[in-house]
Design a protein around this motif. Sequence first.
Motif, PDB file in Angstrom:
ATOM      1  N   ARG A 143       0.833  -1.210   0.000  1.00 50.53           N
ATOM      2  CA  ARG A 143       0.000   0.000   0.000  1.00 50.53           C
ATOM      3  C   ARG A 143       0.866   1.258   0.000  1.00 50.53           C
ATOM      4  O   ARG A 143       0.607   2.215  -0.718  1.00 50.53           O
ATOM      5  N   SER A 170      -2.353  -6.028  -8.480  1.00 45.22           N
ATOM      6  CA  SER A 170      -1.849  -5.629  -7.168  1.00 45.22           C
ATOM      7  C   SER A 170      -2.441  -4.289  -6.753  1.00 45.22           C
ATOM      8  O   SER A 170      -2.799  -4.089  -5.583  1.00 45.22           O
ATOM      9  N   PRO A 222      -4.818   6.653   1.514  1.00 51.34           N
ATOM     10  CA  PRO A 222      -4.537   5.245   1.794  1.00 51.34           C
ATOM     11  C   PRO A 222      -4.700   4.832   3.248  1.00 51.34           C
ATOM     12  O   PRO A 222      -4.753   3.646   3.557  1.00 51.34           O
ATOM     13  N   ARG A 249      -6.047  -4.700  -5.693  1.00 54.73           N
ATOM     14  CA  ARG A 249      -6.173  -5.476  -4.465  1.00 54.73           C
ATOM     15  C   ARG A 249      -6.191  -4.539  -3.250  1.00 54.73           C
ATOM     16  O   ARG A 249      -6.807  -4.836  -2.236  1.00 54.73           O
ATOM     17  N   TYR A 250      -5.542  -3.404  -3.378  1.00 53.21           N
ATOM     18  CA  TYR A 250      -5.426  -2.470  -2.254  1.00 53.21           C
ATOM     19  C   TYR A 250      -6.288  -1.223  -2.405  1.00 53.21           C
ATOM     20  O   TYR A 250      -6.709  -0.636  -1.407  1.00 53.21           O
TER      21      TYR A 250
END
Length: 242
Positions: free
Chosen positions: A2, A36, A50, A39-40
């Motif tokens: 992340r 990827s 974030p 996914r976050y």
Amino acid sequence: MREVLAQAAFQLFLERGFERTTVDDIVARAGVGRRSFFRYFPSKEDVVFPDHERCLAEMTEFLAAVDDGDPVGAVCDAARIVLRMYAADPEFSVQRYRLTREVPGLRTYELSVVRRYEQTLAGHLRGRFGADGDGELRAEVIAASVVAAHNNGLRLWLRSGGAGDPEAAVDHALDLVRDVWERPAEPSPALEKQLERRLEKPVPAGGVTAGSGDNEVIVMVAAKGTPMWRVVQQIEAAVGES
């Protein structure tokens, strides 16, 4: 991962601008695949914020564990969790603040995030004040006041470029909220007259005297530290039922 993705994204946002940066650009800079990224982060906007999901979860956990004795103080302390998140990385926080000022879509997204914090605080207060009568209204207004005060102090710090102690301005703003909402509530004139009529007959110490008609006496017992507004609310309810 992340953090890697967020760092790569912000580098590109600063170099090219938010609108001209794509998800493909971000994953190429981070050296990972699109899978990827998603996914976050559900979207490009989410990578700008974030840390808010973790912060919201921490706030919810904190409120679930606090003592019920000071609900206004509890939600003020919960708001400070958000402040500590921003203060943990001043450079990133200042960059994000400047970016959201430049991109209208990010400002709208940020407002939706702020609303989720406000709803979390209001939900906690509704559990303490009740959802009937003015309980829900009080919960919504206090939650909005806490968020507004927190954001006012936080933005002063962000506009300064992250200089100085961010807690000073936020503490000052939240202290104002507590001064207003923890101030003993004044009973209405009508309630005062009702109480004067009903409490003309002395009440024996430690007991409750009941009567009928104009001689009826109502005695309410409250725990030490109960806010005055709660005491008055319960008296009004008891008077209204009799």
